[in-house]
Design a protein around this motif. Sequence first.
Motif, PDB file in Angstrom:
ATOM      1  N   GLU A   3       2.477  41.963  18.119  1.00 41.63           N
ATOM      2  CA  GLU A   3       3.460  42.713  18.878  1.00 41.63           C
ATOM      3  C   GLU A   3       3.476  42.205  20.312  1.00 41.63           C
ATOM      4  O   GLU A   3       2.467  41.706  20.812  1.00 41.63           O
ATOM      5  CB  GLU A   3       3.132  44.210  18.869  1.00 41.63           C
ATOM      6  N   ARG A   4       4.629  42.347  20.954  1.00 41.64           N
ATOM      7  CA  ARG A   4       4.692  42.015  22.376  1.00 41.64           C
ATOM      8  C   ARG A   4       5.757  42.874  23.042  1.00 41.64           C
ATOM      9  O   ARG A   4       6.627  43.444  22.380  1.00 41.64           O
ATOM     10  CB  ARG A   4       4.977  40.530  22.604  1.00 41.64           C
ATOM     11  N   THR A   5       5.676  42.974  24.360  1.00 37.06           N
ATOM     12  CA  THR A   5       6.658  43.722  25.142  1.00 37.06           C
ATOM     13  C   THR A   5       7.298  42.798  26.169  1.00 37.06           C
ATOM     14  O   THR A   5       6.667  41.855  26.655  1.00 37.06           O
ATOM     15  CB  THR A   5       6.009  44.918  25.858  1.00 37.06           C
ATOM     16  N   GLU A   6       8.552  43.079  26.477  1.00 34.48           N
ATOM     17  CA  GLU A   6       9.274  42.332  27.494  1.00 34.48           C
ATOM     18  C   GLU A   6      10.058  43.330  28.338  1.00 34.48           C
ATOM     19  O   GLU A   6      10.337  44.457  27.902  1.00 34.48           O
ATOM     20  CB  GLU A   6      10.241  41.316  26.868  1.00 34.48           C
ATOM     21  N   THR A   7      10.435  42.923  29.523  1.00 36.41           N
ATOM     22  CA  THR A   7      11.298  43.742  30.381  1.00 36.41           C
ATOM     23  C   THR A   7      12.421  42.879  30.914  1.00 36.41           C
ATOM     24  O   THR A   7      12.278  41.657  31.070  1.00 36.41           O
ATOM     25  CB  THR A   7      10.527  44.350  31.564  1.00 36.41           C
ATOM     26  N   THR A   8      13.548  43.504  31.182  1.00 32.91           N
ATOM     27  CA  THR A   8      14.679  42.818  31.790  1.00 32.91           C
ATOM     28  C   THR A   8      15.537  43.871  32.475  1.00 32.91           C
ATOM     29  O   THR A   8      15.300  45.078  32.325  1.00 32.91           O
ATOM     30  CB  THR A   8      15.486  42.031  30.743  1.00 32.91           C
ATOM     31  N   GLN A   9      16.546  43.423  33.199  1.00 27.07           N
ATOM     32  CA  GLN A   9      17.444  44.392  33.823  1.00 27.07           C
ATOM     33  C   GLN A   9      18.494  44.900  32.843  1.00 27.07           C
ATOM     34  O   GLN A   9      18.759  46.096  32.759  1.00 27.07           O
ATOM     35  CB  GLN A   9      18.095  43.763  35.061  1.00 27.07           C
ATOM     36  N   VAL A  10      19.118  43.972  32.090  1.00 21.62           N
ATOM     37  CA  VAL A  10      20.126  44.360  31.096  1.00 21.62           C
ATOM     38  C   VAL A  10      19.772  43.686  29.774  1.00 21.62           C
ATOM     39  O   VAL A  10      19.585  42.462  29.724  1.00 21.62           O
ATOM     40  CB  VAL A  10      21.552  43.962  31.531  1.00 21.62           C
ATOM     41  N   LEU A  11      19.678  44.463  28.727  1.00 16.23           N
ATOM     42  CA  LEU A  11      19.456  43.947  27.373  1.00 16.23           C
ATOM     43  C   LEU A  11      20.807  43.930  26.667  1.00 16.23           C
ATOM     44  O   LEU A  11      21.461  44.977  26.531  1.00 16.23           O
ATOM     45  CB  LEU A  11      18.456  44.822  26.638  1.00 16.23           C
ATOM     46  N   ILE A  12      21.236  42.758  26.237  1.00 16.89           N
ATOM     47  CA  ILE A  12      22.533  42.582  25.587  1.00 16.89           C
ATOM     48  C   ILE A  12      22.316  42.358  24.099  1.00 16.89           C
ATOM     49  O   ILE A  12      21.592  41.438  23.707  1.00 16.89           O
ATOM     50  CB  ILE A  12      23.300  41.387  26.195  1.00 16.89           C
ATOM     51  N   ILE A  13      22.932  43.173  23.275  1.00 15.32           N
ATOM     52  CA  ILE A  13      22.848  43.008  21.827  1.00 15.32           C
ATOM     53  C   ILE A  13      24.131  42.332  21.363  1.00 15.32           C
ATOM     54  O   ILE A  13      25.222  42.882  21.505  1.00 15.32           O
ATOM     55  CB  ILE A  13      22.658  44.359  21.120  1.00 15.32           C
ATOM     56  N   GLY A  14      23.990  41.126  20.830  1.00 16.93           N
ATOM     57  CA  GLY A  14      25.148  40.360  20.377  1.00 16.93           C
ATOM     58  C   GLY A  14      25.345  39.111  21.210  1.00 16.93           C
ATOM     59  O   GLY A  14      25.517  39.191  22.429  1.00 16.93           O
ATOM     60  N   ALA A  15      25.312  37.931  20.549  1.00 14.40           N
ATOM     61  CA  ALA A  15      25.435  36.654  21.258  1.00 14.40           C
ATOM     62  C   ALA A  15      26.765  35.971  20.984  1.00 14.40           C
ATOM     63  O   ALA A  15      26.881  34.748  21.106  1.00 14.40           O
ATOM     64  CB  ALA A  15      24.287  35.721  20.873  1.00 14.40           C
ATOM     65  N   GLY A  16      27.776  36.769  20.617  1.00 22.55           N
ATOM     66  CA  GLY A  16      29.124  36.230  20.510  1.00 22.55           C
ATOM     67  C   GLY A  16      29.754  36.095  21.890  1.00 22.55           C
ATOM     68  O   GLY A  16      29.074  36.217  22.919  1.00 22.55           O
ATOM     69  N   PRO A  17      31.065  35.857  21.948  1.00 21.19           N
ATOM     70  CA  PRO A  17      31.711  35.658  23.256  1.00 21.19           C
ATOM     71  C   PRO A  17      31.523  36.818  24.230  1.00 21.19           C
ATOM     72  O   PRO A  17      31.299  36.597  25.421  1.00 21.19           O
ATOM     73  CB  PRO A  17      33.184  35.466  22.895  1.00 21.19           C
ATOM     74  N   ALA A  18      31.594  38.073  23.752  1.00 23.72           N
ATOM     75  CA  ALA A  18      31.448  39.208  24.665  1.00 23.72           C
ATOM     76  C   ALA A  18      30.055  39.225  25.283  1.00 23.72           C
ATOM     77  O   ALA A  18      29.896  39.347  26.500  1.00 23.72           O
ATOM     78  CB  ALA A  18      31.731  40.516  23.939  1.00 23.72           C
ATOM     79  N   GLY A  19      29.029  39.110  24.455  1.00 18.74           N
ATOM     80  CA  GLY A  19      27.661  39.161  24.968  1.00 18.74           C
ATOM     81  C   GLY A  19      27.315  37.983  25.853  1.00 18.74           C
ATOM     82  O   GLY A  19      26.690  38.149  26.912  1.00 18.74           O
ATOM     83  N   MET A  20      27.723  36.780  25.459  1.00 17.28           N
ATOM     84  CA  MET A  20      27.384  35.599  26.253  1.00 17.28           C
ATOM     85  C   MET A  20      28.168  35.556  27.566  1.00 17.28           C
ATOM     86  O   MET A  20      27.634  35.145  28.602  1.00 17.28           O
ATOM     87  CB  MET A  20      27.629  34.332  25.432  1.00 17.28           C
ATOM     88  N   LEU A  21      29.427  35.993  27.530  1.00 15.29           N
ATOM     89  CA  LEU A  21      30.180  36.054  28.783  1.00 15.29           C
ATOM     90  C   LEU A  21      29.591  37.107  29.715  1.00 15.29           C
ATOM     91  O   LEU A  21      29.484  36.899  30.931  1.00 15.29           O
ATOM     92  CB  LEU A  21      31.652  36.354  28.506  1.00 15.29           C
ATOM     93  N   LEU A  22      29.169  38.247  29.166  1.00 23.13           N
ATOM     94  CA  LEU A  22      28.543  39.269  30.001  1.00 23.13           C
ATOM     95  C   LEU A  22      27.285  38.722  30.662  1.00 23.13           C
ATOM     96  O   LEU A  22      27.054  38.945  31.861  1.00 23.13           O
ATOM     97  CB  LEU A  22      28.217  40.506  29.171  1.00 23.13           C
ATOM     98  N   SER A  23      26.457  38.000  29.912  1.00 24.93           N
ATOM     99  CA  SER A  23      25.235  37.441  30.500  1.00 24.93           C
ATOM    100  C   SER A  23      25.576  36.453  31.611  1.00 24.93           C
ATOM    101  O   SER A  23      24.882  36.391  32.631  1.00 24.93           O
ATOM    102  CB  SER A  23      24.384  36.762  29.425  1.00 24.93           C
ATOM    103  N   HIS A  24      26.657  35.700  31.435  1.00 28.51           N
ATOM    104  CA  HIS A  24      27.094  34.746  32.461  1.00 28.51           C
ATOM    105  C   HIS A  24      27.553  35.470  33.731  1.00 28.51           C
ATOM    106  O   HIS A  24      27.166  35.095  34.850  1.00 28.51           O
ATOM    107  CB  HIS A  24      28.227  33.882  31.900  1.00 28.51           C
TER     108      HIS A  24
END
Length: 396
Positions: A3-24
């Motif tokens: 098991e492991r834990t991670e932290t981030t500011q925004v967790l995006i579920i989905g790596a299609g155009p909506a998710g990848m554009l949001l991350s950009h």
Amino acid sequence: MSERTETTQVLIIGAGPAGMLLSHLLADAGVESIVLETRSEEYVAARIRAGILEHSTVDLLRSVGLADRLEREGDEHRGIYLQWPHERHHLDFVDLVGRSVWVYGQTEVQKDLVAARGAAGQVVHYEVDDVALHDLESDRPSVTFTDADGTTVRVTATAVAGCDGSFGPSRAAVPDGVRSTWERTYPYSWLGILADVAPSTDELIYAWHPDGFALHSMRSESVSRLYLQVPNGTPVDDWSDDRIWDALASRLGHGQDGWELTPGPITDKSVLPMRSYVQAPMRHGRLFLAGDAAHIVPPTGAKGLNLAVADVALLAPALAALVRDGDARLADAYSDDALRRVWRCTHFSWWMTTMLHTGDDPFDAQLQRSQLQWVATSQAGAQGLAENYAGLPLGF
């Protein structure tokens, strides 16, 4: 099991155009994100979806450095053709409303986004399983999943963005007592094909025909994308290549005023059911929905991908203000602001769909032809279609 834990500011579920554009967009605003995707990178990249980009979508991609290849390899169109037996009319969007559209497939948009995010070192976990959302009504929501190597992972964030489409876990994470849904299933589907043949038209042809709707689109100078209206539940195997080309020739007006449809090798066939779906609100606690996770439109109005882009264009600054500055004003307004455009595009998609697809009622057929005649010959009617098709400004 590890098991492991991670932290981030925004967790995006989905790596299609909506998710990848949001991350950009978030990265441009100085916000860190992690992206999760249940499918493989290759699967997401190969999904054949939309091919028309609105004026505002192209402007946004240009503004964030994602339009170089689009402008080299995409095809700018001034308008579309509307057709019914013995008549074809061109609607010039630039003349009507001063806005054009671009032919550039969703697969190409996805390639550009993946390349840009890869170059920036974006963290994307592909082929994850058992995705579950937790503590969404707190200020530290988390998402658990099983990584591709079997590791159980918990990511804690300030906000979660559900960009995982209609079958992902984000939509269902909004409780029954909170969400409202509206849905319409249409009594027909599209049989779509890709063909290795140069398009037989310079711009898209939307054709009403007594045998059913047809659409001639394209993906490039050498690849055509075409559609036929078929009954729901139609097996792809019922349609041989010869039958497809014969039906397309008939419905698109082969031989009418000297125009000819050129057939070619068919490389892909699929049947796409037609439905409309809207879920509200598009925000629950620290979960924010975007794209197909919140709404589905039939493809007739070319709104699906563009509507997802419009969602993300609103969501990125809202999340940036929330996680950087603790300012929730844009986040609080996100759902209402996004839904205003969602319902406008849902109406337009319904209007185009019901105007162009045929049924069994001869009275309805006469109403459709009257409406098509009005749109094609009335300045007001043509401007209404053009304004909606080429796309309203972002922030509408």
